[in-house]
Design an enzyme around this catalytic site. Structure first.
Site, PDB file in Angstrom:
ATOM      1  N   CYS A  13      -3.657  -0.942  -1.926  1.00 38.78           N
ATOM      2  CA  CYS A  13      -4.101   0.352  -2.460  1.00 38.78           C
ATOM      3  C   CYS A  13      -5.070   0.585  -3.727  1.00 38.78           C
ATOM      4  CB  CYS A  13      -2.757   0.940  -2.711  1.00 38.78           C
ATOM      5  SG  CYS A  13      -3.094   2.725  -2.934  1.00 38.78           S
TER       6      CYS A  13
ATOM      7  N   GLU B 211      -6.044   8.778   9.669  1.00 44.94           N
ATOM      8  CA  GLU B 211      -4.662   8.601  10.057  1.00 44.94           C
ATOM      9  C   GLU B 211      -4.687   9.506  11.299  1.00 44.94           C
ATOM     10  OE1 GLU B 211      -1.341   8.847   7.557  1.00 44.94           O
ATOM     11  OE2 GLU B 211      -1.952   7.507   6.506  1.00 44.94           O
TER      12      GLU B 211
ATOM     13  N   ASP C 207       0.862  -1.183  -0.040  1.00 41.85           N
ATOM     14  CA  ASP C 207      -0.011  -0.040  -0.083  1.00 41.85           C
ATOM     15  C   ASP C 207       0.994   1.208  -0.005  1.00 41.85           C
ATOM     16  OD1 ASP C 207      -2.494   1.565   0.186  1.00 41.85           O
ATOM     17  OD2 ASP C 207      -2.067   1.910   2.413  1.00 41.85           O
ATOM     18  N   SER C 208       0.334   2.424  -0.216  1.00 39.25           N
ATOM     19  CA  SER C 208       0.871   3.480  -0.294  1.00 39.25           C
ATOM     20  C   SER C 208       1.697   3.869   1.385  1.00 39.25           C
ATOM     21  CB  SER C 208       0.157   4.880  -0.721  1.00 39.25           C
ATOM     22  OG  SER C 208      -1.086   4.918   0.224  1.00 39.25           O
TER      23      SER C 208
ATOM     24  N   HIS D 242      -8.406   3.562   3.623  1.00 40.94           N
ATOM     25  CA  HIS D 242      -8.553   4.316   4.941  1.00 40.94           C
ATOM     26  C   HIS D 242     -10.232   4.226   5.403  1.00 40.94           C
ATOM     27  CE1 HIS D 242      -4.484   5.581   3.908  1.00 40.94           C
ATOM     28  NE2 HIS D 242      -4.415   6.247   5.222  1.00 40.94           N
TER      29      HIS D 242
HETATM   30  N1  DGL Z   1      -4.138   3.724   0.120  1.00 44.32           N
HETATM   31  C1  DGL Z   1      -4.770   4.710  -0.833  1.00 44.32           C
HETATM   32  C2  DGL Z   1      -5.661   4.418  -1.745  1.00 44.32           C
HETATM   33  O1  DGL Z   1      -6.353   3.255  -1.184  1.00 44.32           O
HETATM   34  C3  DGL Z   1      -4.984   5.867   0.175  1.00 44.32           C
HETATM   35  C4  DGL Z   1      -3.964   6.887   0.717  1.00 44.32           C
HETATM   36  C5  DGL Z   1      -3.110   7.570  -0.423  1.00 44.32           C
HETATM   37  O2  DGL Z   1      -3.642   8.476  -1.051  1.00 44.32           O
HETATM   38  O3  DGL Z   1      -2.023   6.907  -1.081  1.00 44.32           O
HETATM   39  O4  DGL Z   1      -6.243   4.861  -2.601  1.00 44.32           O
END
Ligand code: DGL
Length: 274
Positions: A81, A160, A18-19, A194
């Site tokens: 992600c 967050e 994930d990011s 999130h």
């Molecule tokens: N993990 C990203 C998503 O699910 C959300 C956080 C980001 O913008 O990196 O799209």
């Protein structure tokens, strides 16, 4: 994919990336559905957020994240992600010879199974919504669906911050989601890692009659099925091994991760992607 997997091969972990920290909502679902599987997670905490970046940059990062997990010897990759799933999943599948599961298809299938009135809402980052990946996947499966999409960028920092049931989160949710309420959606895809953390304020904003679809949960069920069908499930009943890697200092990840996963003992290592 190997024809028949040895017991040792089956022990290889599920790779998840994930990011940043949000993908832990997907890890949580994987832990629940597949309690014997080892999991290796990479969170690109140095470069988060992906959701406000261009598709080109997100694709580049996604390739690097995938290569890192392959170096760890994973047997399957879950792209937790939604932003990467929306803009880069086809490129990843074309490039890497390993099963790769993203969020869009499982989330779309679950939404179609849930809707009664064919009005489906989709929320996600700016990049996910701009890509129209969910809308496309839904309409490919059923062209008569009405799909209403809405980016909700402020949900990521609110989650967050841990403001899961905070009045400010409720105000933001009410503001973002009032238009979907007017469209009479009966099903809403939480198309971002999130958003399950803000589930209660989102539910309050759209009303209790709306079914919320957690794409991560749907993806975990898909992973379980795929590993079962290909006889790749870990047959060991030993305590599973969970390893977490991040690209920035691990402190915040450790603290939030312990809350998300309800585990005080996260082993988190900082790595530098080559
Ligand atoms: N993990 C990203 C998503 O699910 C959300 C956080 C980001 O913008 O990196 O799209």
């Amino acid at each position: 994919m190997a024809a028949t997997w040895s017991i040792t091969e089956r022990q290889r972990s599920i790779g998840v990336f994930d990011s940043g920290i949000g993908g832990l909502t997907v890890v949580r679902a994987l832990m629940q559905h597949l309690p014997h599987e080892n999991i290796t997670y990479f969170g690109d905490t140095a470069r988060v957020p992906y959701g406000s970046k261009s598709a080109e940059v997100v694709r580049e990062y996604a390739f690097e994240d995938t290569r890192f997990l392959l170096q760890q010897g994973v047997k399957l990759i879950v792209v937790a992600c939604n932003t990467v799933s929306a803009v880069a999943i086809d490129d990843l599948k074309a490039q890497f010879d390993i099963p790769i599961i993203g969020m869009i298809e499982p989330g779309s299938d679950a939404a179609i199974a849930a809707t009664n009135n064919s009005n489906i809402g989709v929320i996600g980052t700016l990049a996910t919504i701009a890509s129209e990946s969910y809308a496309r996947a839904l309409r490919q499966r059923n062209p008569s669906l009405n799909v209403f999409s809405k980016p909700c960028p402020l949900f990521v920092p609110l989650a967050e911050e841990g403001w899961t049931a905070h009045p400010v989160s409720q105000m933001v949710a009410d503001e973002y989601l009032s238009s979907l309420r007017q469209k009479n959606v009966d099903t809403l895809i939480l198309g971002c890692t999130h958003y399950p953390i803000l589930r209660s304020v989102i539910q309050e904003a759209v009303g209790n009659h709306v079914r919320l679809i957690d794409s991560g949960e749907a993806a975990a069920i898909r992973v379980e099925r795929l590993l079962g069908e290909h006889e790749m499930l870990n047959v060991s009943t030993d305590q599973p091994n969970y390893s977490f890697f991040v690209s920035d200092v691990p402190q915040k990840f450790k603290e939030l991760g312990a809350i998300f996963l309800d585990r005080p003992d996260l082993r988190v290592t900082k790595v530098h992607l080559a």
